[in-house]
Design a protein around this motif. Structure first.
Motif, short mmCIF file in Angstrom:
data_model
loop_
_atom_site.label_atom_id
_atom_site.label_comp_id
_atom_site.label_asym_id
_atom_site.label_seq_id
_atom_site.Cartn_x
_atom_site.Cartn_y
_atom_site.Cartn_z
N TYR A 170 0.81 -1.22 0.00
CA TYR A 170 0.00 0.00 0.00
C TYR A 170 0.84 1.27 0.00
CZ TYR A 170 -3.93 -3.02 1.28
OH TYR A 170 -4.89 -4.00 1.31
N GLY A 171 2.16 1.15 0.08
CA GLY A 171 2.98 2.32 0.27
C GLY A 171 2.92 2.77 1.72
N PRO A 172 3.36 4.00 2.03
CA PRO A 172 3.34 4.49 3.43
C PRO A 172 1.91 4.51 3.98
CG PRO A 172 4.68 5.91 2.03
CD PRO A 172 3.95 4.98 1.11
N MET A 173 1.77 4.04 5.22
CA MET A 173 0.46 4.01 5.87
C MET A 173 0.52 4.78 7.18
SD MET A 173 -0.83 0.12 5.17
CE MET A 173 -2.52 0.54 5.62
N GLN A 174 -0.58 5.46 7.50
CA GLN A 174 -0.65 6.28 8.70
C GLN A 174 -1.35 5.52 9.82
OE1 GLN A 174 1.04 9.21 8.58
NE2 GLN A 174 1.51 8.52 6.49
N GLY A 175 -1.43 6.16 11.00
CA GLY A 175 -2.14 5.57 12.13
C GLY A 175 -1.19 4.90 13.10
N ALA A 222 2.21 2.63 12.49
CA ALA A 222 3.39 3.37 12.96
C ALA A 222 4.38 3.65 11.84
CB ALA A 222 4.07 2.60 14.09
N ASN A 223 3.84 3.99 10.64
CA ASN A 223 4.66 4.34 9.49
C ASN A 223 5.59 3.22 9.02
OD1 ASN A 223 3.63 7.05 9.36
ND2 ASN A 223 4.89 7.53 11.15
N ASP A 224 5.27 2.00 9.39
CA ASP A 224 6.04 0.84 8.92
C ASP A 224 5.72 0.60 7.44
OD1 ASP A 224 7.58 -1.43 8.81
OD2 ASP A 224 6.20 -2.68 9.98
N GLU A 225 6.63 -0.06 6.73
CA GLU A 225 6.35 -0.43 5.35
C GLU A 225 5.21 -1.46 5.33
OE1 GLU A 225 10.16 -0.35 2.66
OE2 GLU A 225 10.69 -1.26 4.59
#
Length: 288
Positions: free
Chosen positions: A165-170, A174-177
């Motif tokens: 999904y690319g960068p993920m928030q929340g 925790a900004n993990d790949e």
């Protein structure tokens, strides 16, 4: 329902299993079709994924479109009518497969079987429409979800998608790949049928000696071993907590598991179950 449909008998079994699962979880599971319901589902997903204000896991407008297109939006409500779980799936064009976009259960009630009831409802929904397979993606580091998918439901995984999904928030991600395994759930298989009736084959972690260890993890303990004719790969017991406590170590786990799964899948192995203590069973292709 026509008694002459090829999947009619299996559909009846799936619908009965879904009813039993819902009763066991103490919920009413049904297809959602109202705008108010879609708004509730959107908020539930945002709560589950710990998203900040203004972010949405899946907007209510999209849920309405999915439902209007004849695809699946499932809601689970407790005896008071409170929404406690939901899922959404679309139908893959020109195939007998459906694709699960998202599924979640309110924090604090995950042990009640609500998620299992949601998936059994989706299985029955698909079979009633002559669909024979469901696919979705999940984070391989979240061992609890992995065990639910591959052991509790009877799905398997043989594809690793890097940063899907690319960068993920929340807070949860925790900004993990966003690496993902691709789960494949054959709705008609004997294993899926047995799992729907809570007759899952138990998956216990491997018994191994020093000579069976093929690799160690970021914590210094064995992470890849050969035992009982299969490879076994261990993931952390709680990667979500680890991301918050030690993001660097969590990132090391991501890179380690990515390397292992990429190589193991390339050699023809398939993930066919996960133990309670986070060991994936990676069997040669075609092996149960």
């Amino acid at each position: 329902m026509s008694p002459h449909r090829p999947l009619a008998a299996l559909t009846d079994q799936a619908q009965q299993a879904a009813r039993v699962a819902a009763e066991s979880a103490g919920v009413r599971v049904s297809d959602e079709a109202s705008l108010a319901g879609f708004l509730e589902v959107e908020q539930l997903f945002n709560t589950v994924w710990l998203l900040p204000p203004g972010e949405s896991a899946i907007p209510s407008e999209l849920l309405r479109s999915i439902s209007h297109a004849g695809c699946n939006v499932t809601a689970a409500r407790d005896q008071t009518g409170r929404l406690v779980g939901a899922a959404a799936a679309i139908v893959s064009p020109k195939s007998a497969s459906m694709y699960s976009l998202i599924a979640g259960v309110l924090p604090g009630i995950s042990d009640r079987g609500v998620g299992f009831a949601l998936k059994q409802h989706q299985r029955a929904w698909g079979l009633a429409r002559d669909l024979t397979e469901m696919t979705w993606t999940f984070d391989p580091l979240v061992s609890r979800n992995a065990r639910f998918n591959l052991t509790k439901l009877g799905a398997s995984a043989g594809e690793y998608a890097v940063d899907f999904y690319g960068p993920m928030q929340g807070e949860m991600n925790a900004n993990d790949e966003s690496d993902r395994l691709v789960a494949v759930w054959p709705l008609t298989s004997a294993q899926s049928t047995a799992c729907s009736e809570n007759r899952q084959a138990p998956i216990d972690g491997p018994s191994y000696g020093p000579s069976d260890v093929l690799g160690v993890g970021p914590d210094g303990d064995p992470v890849l071993v050969m035992a009982a004719g299969a490879l076994w790969c261990r993931v952390p017991t709680d990667i979500v907590a680890l991301r918050g406590q030690n993001p660097q170590l969590a990132a090391e786990w991501r890179r380690s598991i990515r390397s292992i799964f990429t190589d193991v899948f390339a050699s023809g192995h398939i993930a066919r179950g996960v133990s309670r203590d986070g060991w994936y069973r990676l069997a040669p292709g075609g092996t149960a």
